[in-house]
Design a protein around this motif. Structure first.
Motif, mmCIF file in Angstrom:
data_model
loop_
_atom_site.group_PDB
_atom_site.id
_atom_site.type_symbol
_atom_site.label_atom_id
_atom_site.label_comp_id
_atom_site.label_asym_id
_atom_site.label_seq_id
_atom_site.Cartn_x
_atom_site.Cartn_y
_atom_site.Cartn_z
ATOM 1 N N THR A 1 -3.747 -11.152 -8.206
ATOM 2 C CA THR A 1 -3.986 -11.961 -7.011
ATOM 3 C C THR A 1 -5.459 -11.931 -6.624
ATOM 4 O O THR A 1 -6.053 -12.981 -6.359
ATOM 5 N N ARG A 2 -6.052 -10.755 -6.605
ATOM 6 C CA ARG A 2 -7.482 -10.640 -6.265
ATOM 7 C C ARG A 2 -8.345 -11.451 -7.233
ATOM 8 O O ARG A 2 -9.289 -12.120 -6.827
ATOM 9 N N LYS A 3 -8.007 -11.384 -8.506
ATOM 10 C CA LYS A 3 -8.804 -12.069 -9.520
ATOM 11 C C LYS A 3 -8.742 -13.586 -9.341
ATOM 12 O O LYS A 3 -9.763 -14.271 -9.480
ATOM 13 N N ILE B 1 2.285 -10.633 -0.667
ATOM 14 C CA ILE B 1 1.466 -10.215 -1.801
ATOM 15 C C ILE B 1 -0.011 -10.390 -1.466
ATOM 16 O O ILE B 1 -0.837 -9.540 -1.783
ATOM 17 N N LEU B 2 -0.352 -11.479 -0.782
ATOM 18 C CA LEU B 2 -1.740 -11.699 -0.369
ATOM 19 C C LEU B 2 -2.213 -10.588 0.560
ATOM 20 O O LEU B 2 -3.343 -10.123 0.459
ATOM 21 N N ILE B 3 -1.334 -10.177 1.462
ATOM 22 C CA ILE B 3 -1.649 -9.090 2.399
ATOM 23 C C ILE B 3 -1.913 -7.801 1.622
ATOM 24 O O ILE B 3 -2.933 -7.139 1.827
ATOM 25 N N SER B 4 -1.005 -7.448 0.712
ATOM 26 C CA SER B 4 -1.161 -6.212 -0.059
ATOM 27 C C SER B 4 -2.395 -6.244 -0.954
ATOM 28 O O SER B 4 -3.018 -5.211 -1.183
ATOM 29 N N ALA B 5 -2.758 -7.438 -1.436
ATOM 30 C CA ALA B 5 -3.938 -7.576 -2.292
ATOM 31 C C ALA B 5 -5.237 -7.593 -1.485
ATOM 32 O O ALA B 5 -6.322 -7.526 -2.055
ATOM 33 N N GLY B 6 -5.118 -7.691 -0.164
ATOM 34 C CA GLY B 6 -6.300 -7.659 0.693
ATOM 35 C C GLY B 6 -7.133 -8.930 0.653
ATOM 36 O O GLY B 6 -8.339 -8.884 0.863
ATOM 37 N N VAL B 7 -6.488 -10.077 0.432
ATOM 38 C CA VAL B 7 -7.243 -11.331 0.300
ATOM 39 C C VAL B 7 -6.997 -12.323 1.441
ATOM 40 O O VAL B 7 -7.502 -13.435 1.401
ATOM 41 N N ILE B 8 -6.256 -11.917 2.452
ATOM 42 C CA ILE B 8 -5.845 -12.866 3.486
ATOM 43 C C ILE B 8 -6.801 -12.905 4.685
ATOM 44 O O ILE B 8 -6.802 -13.861 5.457
ATOM 45 N N LYS B 9 -7.625 -11.894 4.812
ATOM 46 C CA LYS B 9 -8.520 -11.799 5.969
ATOM 47 C C LYS B 9 -9.419 -13.040 6.070
ATOM 48 O O LYS B 9 -10.054 -13.443 5.102
ATOM 49 N N ARG C 1 9.380 -6.856 -3.339
ATOM 50 C CA ARG C 1 9.729 -5.975 -4.452
ATOM 51 C C ARG C 1 8.546 -5.691 -5.385
ATOM 52 O O ARG C 1 8.550 -4.688 -6.094
ATOM 53 N N ILE C 2 7.561 -6.598 -5.420
ATOM 54 C CA ILE C 2 6.460 -6.419 -6.378
ATOM 55 C C ILE C 2 5.090 -6.260 -5.723
ATOM 56 O O ILE C 2 4.108 -6.005 -6.409
ATOM 57 N N ARG C 3 4.995 -6.369 -4.423
ATOM 58 C CA ARG C 3 3.702 -6.408 -3.741
ATOM 59 C C ARG C 3 2.872 -5.136 -3.867
ATOM 60 O O ARG C 3 1.654 -5.176 -3.728
ATOM 61 N N THR C 4 3.514 -4.008 -4.126
ATOM 62 C CA THR C 4 2.775 -2.747 -4.224
ATOM 63 C C THR C 4 2.332 -2.417 -5.655
ATOM 64 O O THR C 4 1.618 -1.435 -5.858
#
Length: 169
Positions: free
Chosen positions: A87-89, A106-114, A76-79
């Protein structure tokens, strides 16, 4: 010594409440962030919490760690741009981030999981892998500042790992 919880409606009640109370027991102050300060956020099983702060008001530098409970809340809040930025910060600051169940959405949407070792509920395993994460099927996975767990049954491992990490801060 504050710990931030980012929460969306239909969160998995026990995945918020268990670590929330463990944080208090250990002398830390949990802070719930929601879409609007003072808004009521209701879990899948009917428990409600009130947002202490809005996502837009969050300054990650004010917190020791970030906790992301699962359920439908992350979806519900990931976008929301502010949720992704928070999350990125936390990752940029190398502060602990603990995500359980659907929390890694949320990690996926923030682009930090790679490149991170992570676990999650089995239904988003393919999403974790597609985002570049290394999926590990284990009750708790630690990779640098990231702590992750699969489901409510893993909460004892999730919470104890979170507390162990917080006590080192």
């Amino acid at each position: 010594m504050k710990v931030l919880f980012i929460v969306g409606d239909e969160y998995e009640d026990i995945e918020l409440l268990y670590p929330f109370y463990r944080v208090i027991e250990e002398g830390f102050t949990p802070v719930i962030a929601g879409k609007e300060k003072g808004s009521k956020i209701t879990g899948k099983h009917g428990y409600s919490v009130v947002a202490d702060i809005s996502f837009k008001e969050v300054n990650p530098e004010d917190y020791l760690a970030l906790v992301i409970p699962g359920g439908r809340g992350p979806e519900r809040i990931r976008t929301l741009p502010e949720v992704k930025e928070i999350t990125r910060k936390f990752f940029e600051l190398k502060k602990p981030v603990a995500a359980i169940c659907h929390g890694p959405q949320i990690l996926i949407s923030a682009g930090v999981i790679k490149g991170k070792k992570v676990t999650s509920v089995a239904s988003i395993k393919d999403d974790v892998i597609a985002a570049g994460g290394e999926y590990v099927d284990s009750p708790v996975v630690e990779d640098e500042n990231l702590i992750s767990s699969r489901h409510p049954g893993d909460l004892p491992y999730f919470a104890s790992t979170l507390i162990k990490v917080l006590k080192k801060k």
